[in-house]
Write a protein that holds these residues in place. Sequence first.
Motif, PDB file in Angstrom:
ATOM      1  N   LYS A   1      33.016  12.318 -90.947  1.00 31.38           N
ATOM      2  CA  LYS A   1      33.633  13.609 -90.500  1.00 31.38           C
ATOM      3  C   LYS A   1      32.985  14.784 -91.340  1.00 31.38           C
ATOM      4  O   LYS A   1      33.118  15.846 -90.941  1.00 31.38           O
ATOM      5  CB  LYS A   1      35.169  13.467 -90.620  1.00 31.38           C
ATOM      6  CG  LYS A   1      35.599  12.187 -89.538  1.00 31.38           C
ATOM      7  CD  LYS A   1      37.221  12.230 -89.793  1.00 31.38           C
ATOM      8  CE  LYS A   1      37.992  12.485 -91.173  1.00 31.38           C
ATOM      9  NZ  LYS A   1      39.487  12.008 -90.973  1.00 31.38           N
ATOM     10  N   HIS A   2      32.741  14.562 -92.453  1.00 31.04           N
ATOM     11  CA  HIS A   2      32.297  15.686 -93.291  1.00 31.04           C
ATOM     12  C   HIS A   2      30.988  15.849 -93.143  1.00 31.04           C
ATOM     13  O   HIS A   2      30.420  17.081 -93.542  1.00 31.04           O
ATOM     14  CB  HIS A   2      32.715  15.388 -94.899  1.00 31.04           C
ATOM     15  CG  HIS A   2      33.873  15.162 -95.136  1.00 31.04           C
ATOM     16  ND1 HIS A   2      34.851  16.302 -95.266  1.00 31.04           N
ATOM     17  CD2 HIS A   2      34.730  13.981 -95.342  1.00 31.04           C
ATOM     18  CE1 HIS A   2      36.002  15.741 -95.482  1.00 31.04           C
ATOM     19  NE2 HIS A   2      35.845  14.490 -95.738  1.00 31.04           N
ATOM     20  N   LEU A   3      29.993  15.167 -92.824  1.00 29.30           N
ATOM     21  CA  LEU A   3      28.522  15.483 -92.534  1.00 29.30           C
ATOM     22  C   LEU A   3      28.349  16.182 -91.243  1.00 29.30           C
ATOM     23  O   LEU A   3      27.581  17.303 -91.214  1.00 29.30           O
ATOM     24  CB  LEU A   3      28.034  14.144 -92.434  1.00 29.30           C
ATOM     25  CG  LEU A   3      27.632  13.231 -93.799  1.00 29.30           C
ATOM     26  CD1 LEU A   3      26.775  11.757 -93.032  1.00 29.30           C
ATOM     27  CD2 LEU A   3      26.634  14.015 -94.538  1.00 29.30           C
ATOM     28  N   ILE A   4      29.082  16.063 -90.251  1.00 28.73           N
ATOM     29  CA  ILE A   4      28.713  16.613 -89.021  1.00 28.73           C
ATOM     30  C   ILE A   4      28.867  18.105 -88.943  1.00 28.73           C
ATOM     31  O   ILE A   4      27.801  18.815 -88.747  1.00 28.73           O
ATOM     32  CB  ILE A   4      29.644  16.221 -87.584  1.00 28.73           C
ATOM     33  CG1 ILE A   4      29.537  14.721 -87.583  1.00 28.73           C
ATOM     34  CG2 ILE A   4      29.459  16.906 -86.524  1.00 28.73           C
ATOM     35  CD1 ILE A   4      28.257  14.082 -87.302  1.00 28.73           C
ATOM     36  N   PRO A   5      29.678  18.887 -89.434  1.00 26.02           N
ATOM     37  CA  PRO A   5      29.818  20.353 -89.718  1.00 26.02           C
ATOM     38  C   PRO A   5      28.586  20.552 -90.475  1.00 26.02           C
ATOM     39  O   PRO A   5      27.979  21.939 -90.386  1.00 26.02           O
ATOM     40  CB  PRO A   5      31.088  20.600 -90.478  1.00 26.02           C
ATOM     41  CG  PRO A   5      32.062  19.507 -89.989  1.00 26.02           C
ATOM     42  CD  PRO A   5      31.136  18.181 -90.042  1.00 26.02           C
TER      43      PRO A   5
ATOM     44  N   ILE B   1      25.447  20.443 -88.442  1.00 24.47           N
ATOM     45  CA  ILE B   1      25.646  21.641 -87.474  1.00 24.47           C
ATOM     46  C   ILE B   1      25.134  22.795 -88.021  1.00 24.47           C
ATOM     47  O   ILE B   1      24.403  23.758 -87.394  1.00 24.47           O
ATOM     48  CB  ILE B   1      26.761  21.834 -86.747  1.00 24.47           C
ATOM     49  CG1 ILE B   1      26.975  20.420 -85.799  1.00 24.47           C
ATOM     50  CG2 ILE B   1      27.035  22.889 -85.879  1.00 24.47           C
ATOM     51  CD1 ILE B   1      28.499  20.315 -85.301  1.00 24.47           C
ATOM     52  N   ALA B   2      25.734  23.096 -89.154  1.00 28.81           N
ATOM     53  CA  ALA B   2      25.206  24.297 -89.901  1.00 28.81           C
ATOM     54  C   ALA B   2      23.685  24.526 -90.265  1.00 28.81           C
ATOM     55  O   ALA B   2      23.340  25.865 -90.784  1.00 28.81           O
ATOM     56  CB  ALA B   2      26.043  24.524 -91.455  1.00 28.81           C
ATOM     57  N   THR B   3      22.965  23.661 -90.311  1.00 28.15           N
ATOM     58  CA  THR B   3      21.558  23.518 -90.469  1.00 28.15           C
ATOM     59  C   THR B   3      20.805  24.126 -89.410  1.00 28.15           C
ATOM     60  O   THR B   3      19.563  24.584 -89.697  1.00 28.15           O
ATOM     61  CB  THR B   3      20.879  22.142 -90.792  1.00 28.15           C
ATOM     62  OG1 THR B   3      20.957  21.403 -89.577  1.00 28.15           O
ATOM     63  CG2 THR B   3      21.842  21.408 -91.779  1.00 28.15           C
ATOM     64  N   ASN B   4      21.319  24.393 -88.217  1.00 30.00           N
ATOM     65  CA  ASN B   4      20.616  25.300 -87.244  1.00 30.00           C
ATOM     66  C   ASN B   4      19.596  24.319 -86.812  1.00 30.00           C
ATOM     67  O   ASN B   4      18.276  25.050 -86.338  1.00 30.00           O
ATOM     68  CB  ASN B   4      20.112  26.682 -87.622  1.00 30.00           C
ATOM     69  CG  ASN B   4      21.585  27.390 -87.768  1.00 30.00           C
ATOM     70  OD1 ASN B   4      22.596  27.437 -87.063  1.00 30.00           O
ATOM     71  ND2 ASN B   4      21.601  28.421 -88.692  1.00 30.00           N
ATOM     72  N   GLN B   5      19.350  23.113 -86.856  1.00 32.75           N
ATOM     73  CA  GLN B   5      18.310  22.308 -86.493  1.00 32.75           C
ATOM     74  C   GLN B   5      18.156  22.226 -84.815  1.00 32.75           C
ATOM     75  O   GLN B   5      19.209  22.455 -84.095  1.00 32.75           O
ATOM     76  CB  GLN B   5      18.247  20.894 -87.104  1.00 32.75           C
ATOM     77  CG  GLN B   5      18.178  20.710 -88.657  1.00 32.75           C
ATOM     78  CD  GLN B   5      16.682  20.893 -88.754  1.00 32.75           C
ATOM     79  OE1 GLN B   5      15.655  20.492 -88.290  1.00 32.75           O
ATOM     80  NE2 GLN B   5      16.372  21.670 -89.878  1.00 32.75           N
ATOM     81  N   ASP B   6      17.277  21.775 -84.405  1.00 31.77           N
ATOM     82  CA  ASP B   6      17.041  21.389 -83.003  1.00 31.77           C
ATOM     83  C   ASP B   6      18.137  20.778 -82.367  1.00 31.77           C
ATOM     84  O   ASP B   6      18.501  19.695 -83.084  1.00 31.77           O
ATOM     85  CB  ASP B   6      15.475  20.954 -82.691  1.00 31.77           C
ATOM     86  CG  ASP B   6      15.401  20.335 -81.372  1.00 31.77           C
ATOM     87  OD1 ASP B   6      15.321  21.282 -80.432  1.00 31.77           O
ATOM     88  OD2 ASP B   6      15.522  19.296 -80.964  1.00 31.77           O
ATOM     89  N   GLN B   7      18.712  20.953 -81.404  1.00 29.32           N
ATOM     90  CA  GLN B   7      19.968  20.292 -80.725  1.00 29.32           C
ATOM     91  C   GLN B   7      19.453  18.801 -80.518  1.00 29.32           C
ATOM     92  O   GLN B   7      20.234  17.961 -80.738  1.00 29.32           O
ATOM     93  CB  GLN B   7      20.244  20.763 -79.513  1.00 29.32           C
ATOM     94  CG  GLN B   7      20.887  22.153 -79.670  1.00 29.32           C
ATOM     95  CD  GLN B   7      22.147  22.119 -80.389  1.00 29.32           C
ATOM     96  OE1 GLN B   7      23.016  21.382 -80.011  1.00 29.32           O
ATOM     97  NE2 GLN B   7      22.437  22.922 -81.409  1.00 29.32           N
ATOM     98  N   GLY B   8      18.298  18.506 -80.153  1.00 27.52           N
ATOM     99  CA  GLY B   8      17.715  17.075 -79.769  1.00 27.52           C
ATOM    100  C   GLY B   8      17.954  16.262 -81.067  1.00 27.52           C
ATOM    101  O   GLY B   8      18.274  15.181 -81.218  1.00 27.52           O
TER     102      GLY B   8
END
Length: 88
Positions: free
Chosen positions: A1-5, A8-15
């Motif tokens: 649960k803590h890794l996902i945000p 997402i904050a890394t702004n990596q490619d969606q794929g």
Amino acid sequence: KHLIPALIATNQDQGVLKRVMSFVTGNDHFFLNLSMAACKSMMKAAEGVPNSTMVTVMARNGVNFGIQLSGTGNQWFQAPANPVNGLF
């Protein structure tokens, strides 16, 4: 649960994010390797305390179960292991 945000904050490619999050959320044992390494690091600090009976290592190989104590160096205390009854 803590890794996902954080991912997402890394702004990596969606794929890439989708593949990473699918792996993390789809693997029931994802955190096991991380937690085992962290625990081993913490227990190393407790090794070698004279006369200490703190258990610093627990291990099994399918046949035996063994422990090491802080105050007994590299000596193993072993007993027959019970059969595993768990998920395969």
